[in-house]
Design an enzyme around this catalytic site. Sequence first.
Site, PDB file in Angstrom:
ATOM      1  N   GLU A 193      58.153 -46.400 -27.057  1.00 61.17           N
ATOM      2  CA  GLU A 193      59.538 -46.774 -26.771  1.00 61.17           C
ATOM      3  C   GLU A 193      60.029 -47.888 -27.688  1.00 61.17           C
ATOM      4  OE1 GLU A 193      59.934 -47.383 -22.576  1.00 61.17           O
ATOM      5  OE2 GLU A 193      59.210 -45.375 -22.119  1.00 61.17           O
ATOM      6  N   GLU A 262      58.829 -37.077 -23.844  1.00 64.55           N
ATOM      7  CA  GLU A 262      58.828 -37.192 -22.391  1.00 64.55           C
ATOM      8  C   GLU A 262      60.034 -36.476 -21.797  1.00 64.55           C
ATOM      9  OE1 GLU A 262      58.444 -41.181 -20.931  1.00 64.55           O
ATOM     10  OE2 GLU A 262      56.791 -41.676 -22.286  1.00 64.55           O
TER      11      GLU A 262
END
Length: 739
Positions: A193, A262
């Site tokens: 991230e 994801e």
Amino acid sequence: MATRSASSKNSTYILSLPLFFLLLFFPSLSLSISSNVTYDGRSLFISGRRRIIISASIHYPRSVPAMWPGLVEAAKEGGVDAIETYVFWNGHEPSPGNYYFEDRFDLVKFAKIVRDAGLYMILRIGPFVAAEWNYGGVPVWLHYVPGTTFRTNDEPFKKHMERFTKYIVDMMKHERLFASQGGHIILAQIENEYGDIEKVYGDGGKPYAMWAASMALSQDIGVPWIMCQQYDAPDNVINTCNSFYCDQFTPNSPNKPKIWTENWPGWFQTFGATNPHRPPEDIAFSVARFFQKGGTVQNYYMYHGGTNFGRTAGGPFITTSYDYDAPIDEYGLVRQPKWGHLKELHNAIKQCENILLFGNSALINFGPLQEANIYTDHSGGCSAFLSNMDEEKDKLIVFQNKSYSLPPWSVSILPDCKNVAFNTAKVKTQTSVIEMIDEKLQSSEGWSIFKEKVGIWGNPDFVKNELVDHINTTKDSTDYLWYTTSFDIKGGEKISKQSLLMVESKGHAAHVFVNGKLQASGYGNGTEIKFNLTTPVTLKPGRNDLALLSMTVGLPNAGPFYEWVGAGPTSVKISGLTSRTLDLSSHSWAYKIGLEGEHLSLFSPYGNGDLNWKMYSQPPIKQPLMWYKIIVDTPKGDDPIGLDMQHMGKGLAWLNGYPVGRYWPRKSSPNDKCTTTCNYRGKFFPDKCRTGCGQPTQRWYHVPRSWFQPTGKNTLVIFEETGGDPTKIIFARRQTKNF
């Protein structure tokens, strides 16, 4: 094949000589399923062949080794090509240079099970993972290395991060698990991230991100590195997308494929909140749209969520269950119709794979919210995806002289541009209902009891005239920290019946004891960890003893400078005295880290704690700070087992020394918004479909079958903080009924 040394501390990896020479002179004997991995702007090339990859997240520490083969096989049967997992740094390096790769953390064993099932693997090394995992996977001890700020260009952090990353890379290389070595690991991720790093850390984040990418690329692994949400990743690193929908995601370079790291088929839970769900129709819609728009690798996060055993849950307030409403549930059972609906979707996509990867694409618009992507190849092959993004209305479209009715918010897949193989909104798979079948604790022996002392046991660890930070004091060695002090009420001073104790806390939870009796408890929640506790207290003339049992409920796992977020009381005052409000914040406080029962290892069946237990035929109930132990039989059959804790308060549980985790049947508000049915149409968000209003967020706690003794007695240990009735604890067998 590689073998490990017996020492998990040194963890030296060597090739076993007989197999080494076999692979050297007869390389065809290798269990290779790939040889190299490259890419262009359309897709990955695996062994020179373009591939569409459907991947499933299964985190090895969130289940147990006995479950791994079944989980992997269920994923494979569901049409999955690859298994994805994070690598959990704090589980593998609990102290500097002390490595652990056993039991639930046996990464190599898990990787080989995936390989032997004939599946690829995506290894997200991190070492920051977020993942609702304690401290986001970064070891707590690293916070106390001078000059360290997580995920920045600080040299101490980079030094330790690089050392651990290289350790994992070398381990996988020695086991010959990378595709370039004939193994099955086709992608590796560094960090996680990155988009958040730049938002949070600004100029301090970008140099670190670029350094991490450069450091990763220096590792000779022969497969591509990926970076999650780094929109300006270096040319030779693939940036990826995380979201509920990634169909419009565009890599920062036209020479990189579209990878979705994801796709969330559900959401995580927090104690005291309702339970989130995502309908299978919407998940299928998002996947179909991704491949319709040129996607190449799609990963479900999670495909099997599993369990946050012990104290691994982050948050704070993340539940012990990490079920995630995933296609395979926490206990390892397939969740229908979600698992079956996605299996049918995968089959339809794979029917289109060759044309998607080698054909030419064209877009046709049928209206503002209706469109078709058509793929054709030189041999006349044709595949099409017909989309209706209207959230309310069916649409009838004419495609290649044939009419097709598209339900709202759906995609139809036509592998031959004629016949609909799958529509995302039409669920044909059977539905299953989960049942928990009660099975009382069977024991031929009585209960053993240990009463935890209120306040200081033994000698104080230290004394200070201030309220210290909880996390900086315990360094996450335990959930518990005692704050104790005393104060005098002079003989002539009147005590009001409305005397109030006021505690302000940075979180996460606290129990208040006055003169040895539990007065009240205070808690934060999943959105606001700070809390203020105001409670009436009964005081007496002369000396009064005050003890606060402060608790953490999982450390932060993400956010701005999350390792600097503290916990514990910051102000303690008493009002209701005739002439003053008593501010105890700067009094002399004595501190004790942890519980006496923890110090005595009462949870271990092999410890020396038996001398401290007292036997009872019936245990005392609804009393705080109680340790309970009972010897129980193994439940019959082979169904997965849950521990029903609805009649307990809050605490920790162990079976045969294995850490079941934190239990807390904290109820959500009955005024929360819940739904009896979930509308799949329209953009999904975590609060869209909720159930369980006014009910405990988590009632049952997964106890893996492999933790039970197959023929003998099992030691169940419970530490109860506030008071419960252990005689009402039951095992429950988890079963599914299909209809």
